[in-house]
Design a protein around this motif. Structure first.
Motif, PDB file in Angstrom:
ATOM      1  N   SER A 200       0.822  -1.204   0.000  1.00 42.06           N
ATOM      2  CA  SER A 200       0.000   0.000   0.000  1.00 42.06           C
ATOM      3  C   SER A 200       0.861   1.261   0.000  1.00 42.06           C
ATOM      4  O   SER A 200       1.971   1.278   0.530  1.00 42.06           O
ATOM      5  N   SER A 201       0.319   2.335  -0.579  1.00 39.60           N
ATOM      6  CA  SER A 201       0.864   3.678  -0.443  1.00 39.60           C
ATOM      7  C   SER A 201      -0.165   4.475   0.339  1.00 39.60           C
ATOM      8  O   SER A 201      -1.277   4.705  -0.143  1.00 39.60           O
ATOM      9  N   VAL A 202       0.207   4.867   1.553  1.00 40.39           N
ATOM     10  CA  VAL A 202      -0.761   5.440   2.497  1.00 40.39           C
ATOM     11  C   VAL A 202      -0.403   6.894   2.753  1.00 40.39           C
ATOM     12  O   VAL A 202       0.772   7.238   2.902  1.00 40.39           O
ATOM     13  N   ARG A 203      -1.418   7.752   2.840  1.00 41.09           N
ATOM     14  CA  ARG A 203      -1.174   9.146   3.186  1.00 41.09           C
ATOM     15  C   ARG A 203      -2.386   9.683   3.935  1.00 41.09           C
ATOM     16  O   ARG A 203      -3.497   9.174   3.811  1.00 41.09           O
ATOM     17  N   GLY A 204      -2.138  10.706   4.754  1.00 39.10           N
ATOM     18  CA  GLY A 204      -3.217  11.354   5.461  1.00 39.10           C
ATOM     19  C   GLY A 204      -3.693  10.589   6.682  1.00 39.10           C
ATOM     20  O   GLY A 204      -3.027   9.671   7.169  1.00 39.10           O
ATOM     21  N   PHE A 205      -4.865  10.960   7.177  1.00 37.47           N
ATOM     22  CA  PHE A 205      -5.442  10.385   8.389  1.00 37.47           C
ATOM     23  C   PHE A 205      -6.312   9.186   8.039  1.00 37.47           C
ATOM     24  O   PHE A 205      -7.227   9.292   7.221  1.00 37.47           O
ATOM     25  N   ILE A 206      -6.008   8.051   8.686  1.00 37.19           N
ATOM     26  CA  ILE A 206      -6.793   6.832   8.511  1.00 37.19           C
ATOM     27  C   ILE A 206      -7.429   6.507   9.870  1.00 37.19           C
ATOM     28  O   ILE A 206      -6.731   6.350  10.867  1.00 37.19           O
ATOM     29  N   ILE A 211      -9.772  -1.312   7.748  1.00 38.04           N
ATOM     30  CA  ILE A 211      -8.906  -2.079   6.855  1.00 38.04           C
ATOM     31  C   ILE A 211      -8.629  -1.187   5.652  1.00 38.04           C
ATOM     32  O   ILE A 211      -9.560  -0.793   4.929  1.00 38.04           O
ATOM     33  N   PHE A 212      -7.352  -0.841   5.465  1.00 39.15           N
ATOM     34  CA  PHE A 212      -6.936  -0.012   4.336  1.00 39.15           C
ATOM     35  C   PHE A 212      -6.550  -0.942   3.198  1.00 39.15           C
ATOM     36  O   PHE A 212      -5.521  -1.613   3.250  1.00 39.15           O
ATOM     37  N   LYS A 213      -7.391  -0.973   2.148  1.00 39.49           N
ATOM     38  CA  LYS A 213      -7.092  -1.787   0.983  1.00 39.49           C
ATOM     39  C   LYS A 213      -6.365  -0.958  -0.078  1.00 39.49           C
ATOM     40  O   LYS A 213      -5.418  -1.404  -0.688  1.00 39.49           O
ATOM     41  N   LYS A 214      -6.842   0.261  -0.271  1.00 43.20           N
ATOM     42  CA  LYS A 214      -6.166   1.291  -1.043  1.00 43.20           C
ATOM     43  C   LYS A 214      -6.795   2.618  -0.651  1.00 43.20           C
ATOM     44  O   LYS A 214      -7.794   2.653   0.065  1.00 43.20           O
ATOM     45  N   GLN A 215      -6.229   3.735  -1.114  1.00 39.22           N
ATOM     46  CA  GLN A 215      -6.647   5.045  -0.638  1.00 39.22           C
ATOM     47  C   GLN A 215      -8.146   5.296  -0.899  1.00 39.22           C
ATOM     48  O   GLN A 215      -8.794   6.023  -0.151  1.00 39.22           O
ATOM     49  N   THR A 216      -8.682   4.662  -1.929  1.00 39.39           N
ATOM     50  CA  THR A 216     -10.094   4.839  -2.255  1.00 39.39           C
ATOM     51  C   THR A 216     -10.957   3.681  -1.772  1.00 39.39           C
ATOM     52  O   THR A 216     -12.144   3.599  -2.115  1.00 39.39           O
ATOM     53  N   ASN A 217     -10.380   2.792  -0.987  1.00 42.13           N
ATOM     54  CA  ASN A 217     -11.131   1.633  -0.488  1.00 42.13           C
ATOM     55  C   ASN A 217     -10.701   1.330   0.935  1.00 42.13           C
ATOM     56  O   ASN A 217      -9.824   0.502   1.175  1.00 42.13           O
ATOM     57  N   ILE A 218     -11.301   2.023   1.862  1.00 42.73           N
ATOM     58  CA  ILE A 218     -11.027   1.848   3.281  1.00 42.73           C
ATOM     59  C   ILE A 218     -12.335   1.435   3.960  1.00 42.73           C
ATOM     60  O   ILE A 218     -13.329   2.156   3.885  1.00 42.73           O
ATOM     61  N   VAL A 219     -12.341   0.275   4.592  1.00 43.55           N
ATOM     62  CA  VAL A 219     -13.581  -0.238   5.164  1.00 43.55           C
ATOM     63  C   VAL A 219     -13.432  -0.398   6.674  1.00 43.55           C
ATOM     64  O   VAL A 219     -12.334  -0.623   7.190  1.00 43.55           O
TER      65      VAL A 219
END
Length: 223
Positions: A200-206, A211-219
């Motif tokens: 993954s390439s992660v940025r910002g507040f999660i 579950i971070f699958k990608k920046q546009t798919n966080i569940v």
């Protein structure tokens, strides 16, 4: 205003020797410029029955295991029962908690690792804080400088929060799991109990518990 990013929501202060460093601070990145000076003061208070002092301002718990090939520059504190493995490179301003693993060829610089943190294989962790029992998979790293060398900002719910820092890697809450070969970009803040998929390439507040699958798919995880 940014309540979900305050220290109280990320860390178990009973699981670090450095709880006092957070005093009077709201946000975790505010701790980063304090780490070096804090070690110099804290080190002087450590029991000589439990810690040995090595060289210039390096305190290592007697119960810790440090490989002969590891390189450690002060100021630095290595906690009880921690393992520092072959060719680890600790560049200073590092507080490593108890029962941690600093693995082969892992590099640390200006960091605070809470107890039971594992950075076990080929990790780079710079200008970052890793909460209790957080784990970084093999090859995962914190990127701590923007390509244009400007001040690091945090993307928070559509806003850009300026940290005022030129160097900031990542903030990981308790029990964060980072998958292998992931990159945490400058200003990444990850809430407790969140899992990051490998590569993954992660940025910002999660947010926490995701579950971070990608920046546009966080569940959200199912409790």
């Amino acid at each position: 205003m940014y309540d979900s990013m305050k220290n109280k929501n990320f860390f178990n202060m009973e699981e670090t020797i450095a709880a006092d460093i957070f005093e009077n601070l709201d946000y975790p990145w505010e701790v980063l410029p304090r780490i070096g000076d804090f070690i110099m003061v804290l080190g002087q208070t450590l029991s000589p029955e439990e810690y040995d002092k090595h060289g210039d301002n390096i305190w290592i718990a007697k119960s810790a295991t440090v490989a002969p090939s590891a390189s450690i520059t002060g100021p630095c504190i290595i906690g009880k029962n921690t393992e520092v493995r072959q060719c680890a490179f600790i560049r200073g301003n590092a507080i490593v908690g108890e029962n941690c693993v600093v693995g082969n060829s892992t590099e640390l610089k200006n960091v605070l690792l809470f107890n039971n943190v594992q950075v076990p294989h080929y990790n780079y962790v710079g200008d970052s804080i890793l909460g209790y029992k957080s784990h970084m998979g093999a090859g995962s790293i914190t990127s701590n400088v923007k390509s244009d060398k400007s001040k690091v900002t945090i993307n928070y719910k559509g806003e850009k929060l300026n940290t005022g820092l030129k160097k900031m890697g990542a903030i990981l809450g308790n029990y964060v799991e980072v998958g292998c070969n992931s990159v945490l970009n400058p200003g990444t803040v990850i809430g407790s109990n969140t899992t990051i998929y490998p590569l993954s390439s992660v940025r910002g507040f999660i947010s926490k518990g995701c579950i971070f699958k990608k920046q546009t798919n966080i569940v959200q995880k199912e409790l």
